[in-house]
Scaffold this motif. Structure first.
Motif, PDB file in Angstrom:
ATOM      1  N   MET B   1       0.845  -1.200   0.000  1.00 29.74           N
ATOM      2  CA  MET B   1       0.000   0.000   0.000  1.00 29.74           C
ATOM      3  C   MET B   1       0.882   1.252   0.000  1.00 29.74           C
ATOM      4  O   MET B   1       1.827   1.362   0.763  1.00 29.74           O
ATOM      5  N   ARG B 100     -15.113   3.672 -18.086  1.00 31.47           N
ATOM      6  CA  ARG B 100     -14.128   3.275 -17.073  1.00 31.47           C
ATOM      7  C   ARG B 100     -13.584   4.512 -16.355  1.00 31.47           C
ATOM      8  O   ARG B 100     -13.490   4.542 -15.139  1.00 31.47           O
ATOM      9  N   LEU B 177     -21.487  -2.966  -6.499  1.00 34.71           N
ATOM     10  CA  LEU B 177     -20.211  -3.658  -6.737  1.00 34.71           C
ATOM     11  C   LEU B 177     -19.063  -2.661  -6.853  1.00 34.71           C
ATOM     12  O   LEU B 177     -17.960  -2.917  -6.388  1.00 34.71           O
ATOM     13  N   PHE B 178     -19.329  -1.503  -7.487  1.00 32.72           N
ATOM     14  CA  PHE B 178     -18.266  -0.504  -7.631  1.00 32.72           C
ATOM     15  C   PHE B 178     -18.085   0.308  -6.340  1.00 32.72           C
ATOM     16  O   PHE B 178     -16.969   0.545  -5.903  1.00 32.72           O
ATOM     17  N   GLY B 180     -19.388  -0.265  -3.131  1.00 24.86           N
ATOM     18  CA  GLY B 180     -19.308  -0.979  -1.851  1.00 24.86           C
ATOM     19  C   GLY B 180     -17.894  -1.126  -1.316  1.00 24.86           C
ATOM     20  O   GLY B 180     -17.642  -0.815  -0.144  1.00 24.86           O
ATOM     21  N   PRO B 181     -16.946  -1.576  -2.147  1.00 26.03           N
ATOM     22  CA  PRO B 181     -15.585  -1.750  -1.620  1.00 26.03           C
ATOM     23  C   PRO B 181     -14.971  -0.432  -1.132  1.00 26.03           C
ATOM     24  O   PRO B 181     -14.282  -0.405  -0.118  1.00 26.03           O
ATOM     25  N   ARG B 185     -14.236   0.569   3.044  1.00 28.93           N
ATOM     26  CA  ARG B 185     -12.965   1.011   3.571  1.00 28.93           C
ATOM     27  C   ARG B 185     -13.031   2.440   4.119  1.00 28.93           C
ATOM     28  O   ARG B 185     -12.459   2.747   5.158  1.00 28.93           O
ATOM     29  N   SER B 201      -7.907   0.677  -8.984  1.00 26.10           N
ATOM     30  CA  SER B 201      -7.825  -0.763  -8.728  1.00 26.10           C
ATOM     31  C   SER B 201      -9.206  -1.383  -8.616  1.00 26.10           C
ATOM     32  O   SER B 201      -9.466  -2.462  -9.153  1.00 26.10           O
ATOM     33  N   ILE B 202     -10.099  -0.706  -7.884  1.00 29.07           N
ATOM     34  CA  ILE B 202     -11.441  -1.264  -7.704  1.00 29.07           C
ATOM     35  C   ILE B 202     -12.159  -1.317  -9.051  1.00 29.07           C
ATOM     36  O   ILE B 202     -12.710  -2.357  -9.435  1.00 29.07           O
ATOM     37  N   THR B 205     -10.710  -3.959 -11.430  1.00 29.39           N
ATOM     38  CA  THR B 205     -10.905  -5.345 -11.014  1.00 29.39           C
ATOM     39  C   THR B 205     -12.369  -5.756 -11.121  1.00 29.39           C
ATOM     40  O   THR B 205     -12.674  -6.881 -11.503  1.00 29.39           O
ATOM     41  N   VAL B 206     -13.279  -4.851 -10.794  1.00 27.89           N
ATOM     42  CA  VAL B 206     -14.707  -5.190 -10.932  1.00 27.89           C
ATOM     43  C   VAL B 206     -15.044  -5.379 -12.421  1.00 27.89           C
ATOM     44  O   VAL B 206     -15.798  -6.274 -12.784  1.00 27.89           O
ATOM     45  N   LEU B 207     -14.457  -4.548 -13.267  1.00 27.51           N
ATOM     46  CA  LEU B 207     -14.699  -4.708 -14.703  1.00 27.51           C
ATOM     47  C   LEU B 207     -14.182  -6.055 -15.213  1.00 27.51           C
ATOM     48  O   LEU B 207     -14.881  -6.782 -15.912  1.00 27.51           O
ATOM     49  N   GLU B 208     -12.967  -6.394 -14.833  1.00 25.39           N
ATOM     50  CA  GLU B 208     -12.325  -7.598 -15.402  1.00 25.39           C
ATOM     51  C   GLU B 208     -12.753  -8.886 -14.715  1.00 25.39           C
ATOM     52  O   GLU B 208     -12.687  -9.961 -15.311  1.00 25.39           O
ATOM     53  N   GLY B 209     -13.132  -8.775 -13.415  1.00 23.70           N
ATOM     54  CA  GLY B 209     -13.432  -9.989 -12.658  1.00 23.70           C
ATOM     55  C   GLY B 209     -12.191 -10.544 -12.008  1.00 23.70           C
ATOM     56  O   GLY B 209     -11.075 -10.247 -12.445  1.00 23.70           O
ATOM     57  N   VAL B 210     -12.383 -11.343 -10.950  1.00 26.55           N
ATOM     58  CA  VAL B 210     -11.221 -11.855 -10.226  1.00 26.55           C
ATOM     59  C   VAL B 210     -10.907 -13.298 -10.623  1.00 26.55           C
ATOM     60  O   VAL B 210      -9.933 -13.864 -10.171  1.00 26.55           O
TER      61      VAL B 210
END
Lengths: 214, 214
Positions: B1, B100, B177-178, B180-181, B185, B201-202, B205-210
């Protein structure tokens, strides 16, 4: 959106013989612990704030001596954490077969805790008052929520190891991606539905991503 | 971080001539509005809770009549919403080029608001007290946060229309989904870092999936 499931029953089951009525004499060990937790809950139900509760008052209400209380808890904050825990559904271990299913199990428990808070005035009162006390909330986070987060992290690490989850992402970020959407709805927007199937929708969408796959 | 960015300055810029000192006579229109908001903030800074504030007390502190205050606000709740708004960074419209990038703009503003709350005792006090008052918080949600959510929803709908976002998902679920994370925090785990780059990052990652893409 489907209809929310019926509220789960809070797991607040006092030990036998300790259900509300004041006990004669001095109960010991597990029975004494339950009587003390019951006494604190009774005082809160009667309108006392956590700030107003004292170790003396709780011991008196429970019919035990202060020393009995201090043998089990270091002070009021530690006791309050067990008071809150007595109202919450315990966390089952995920069964460890599919990472996707384990993630659903964890989020489903969060959904059920959200519903329980909406349906129990006592649980709501305790949570709200603890949340307003930053030191107490942090202690609760370190003792109770941290263990739940560690369960989630283990599942995520297993997913990375098995190739079910990408290996280029920070584990904390991954954890927030799955839990954030459920927490946002359960805690921050309490008027929103928590429908059955929400845990599955969140987990599957975070796994797949919201950009169309080729 | 990485290290958190320096705190953004809250956008609390009173109108000229209204910066703290009590005004002589009866200011009007925009100047009167600013004086009234300033007066409420001053009373809160001096230790008054929102519950203790009265329209009378605020008008007196601002050096205006109650009628002046009621010409602009229907009551204390409506005034408190503008008091909070005066402390918050205004929301820019996303520029509408890339979905995006617009999502990053929205989440970056949430990150900056989270940092502002950590760095301003006054903002923290107002937010915490408003949050504790369920009716007032819901009014704030309906008047202020709802407009921000609508901006987000427009961006998401544009993404669905352009094919950048899957068309088989509920818009509310997508929004959570966008956001909430970031909310989890910024609001629920205030001791966690809000590093630069978190919004990107959020969103990515939400766009691409984990789950690894083939």
């Amino acid at each position: 959106m489907s209809t929310p499931a019926p509220p789960p029953t809070p797991s607040h089951t006092p030990a036998p013989g300790c259900s509300g009525a004041r006990l004669p004499g001095r109960p010991r060990s597990a029975a004494a612990d339950a009587a003390i937790i019951e006494a604190a809950l009774r005082l809160i139900e009667e309108g006392a704030t956590i700030g107003e509760l004292s170790i003396e008052g709780i011991a008196r209400e429970a019919g035990v001596g202060k020393a009995t209380l201090y043998r089990r808890w270091s002070g009021k904050d530690a006791l309050m954490i067990d008071v809150l825990r007595s109202l919450e559904e315990p966390s089952p271990r995920p069964d460890g077969v599919s990472v996707r299913d384990d993630l659903v199990t964890i989020l489903e428990l969060m959904r059920r805790r959200g519903l329980a808070k909406r349906n129990s005035a006592l649980l709501r009162t305790v949570l709200t008052q603890m949340h307003a006390n930053q030191k107490l909330w942090r202690t609760y986070d370190e003792h109770v929520i941290a263990a739940r987060r560690e369960v989630l992290r283990e599942v995520l690490r297993r997913g990375v190891a098995s190739g079910e989850i990408r290996d280029d992402l920070d584990i904390d970020l991954l954890a927030d991606l799955f839990t954030g959407p459920m927490l946002a709805r359960a805690i921050l927007q309490e008027w929103k539905a928590l429908p059955e199937g929400l845990a599955e929708s969140i987990v599957d969408t975070v796994l797949e991503g919201v950009r169309p796959r080729a």
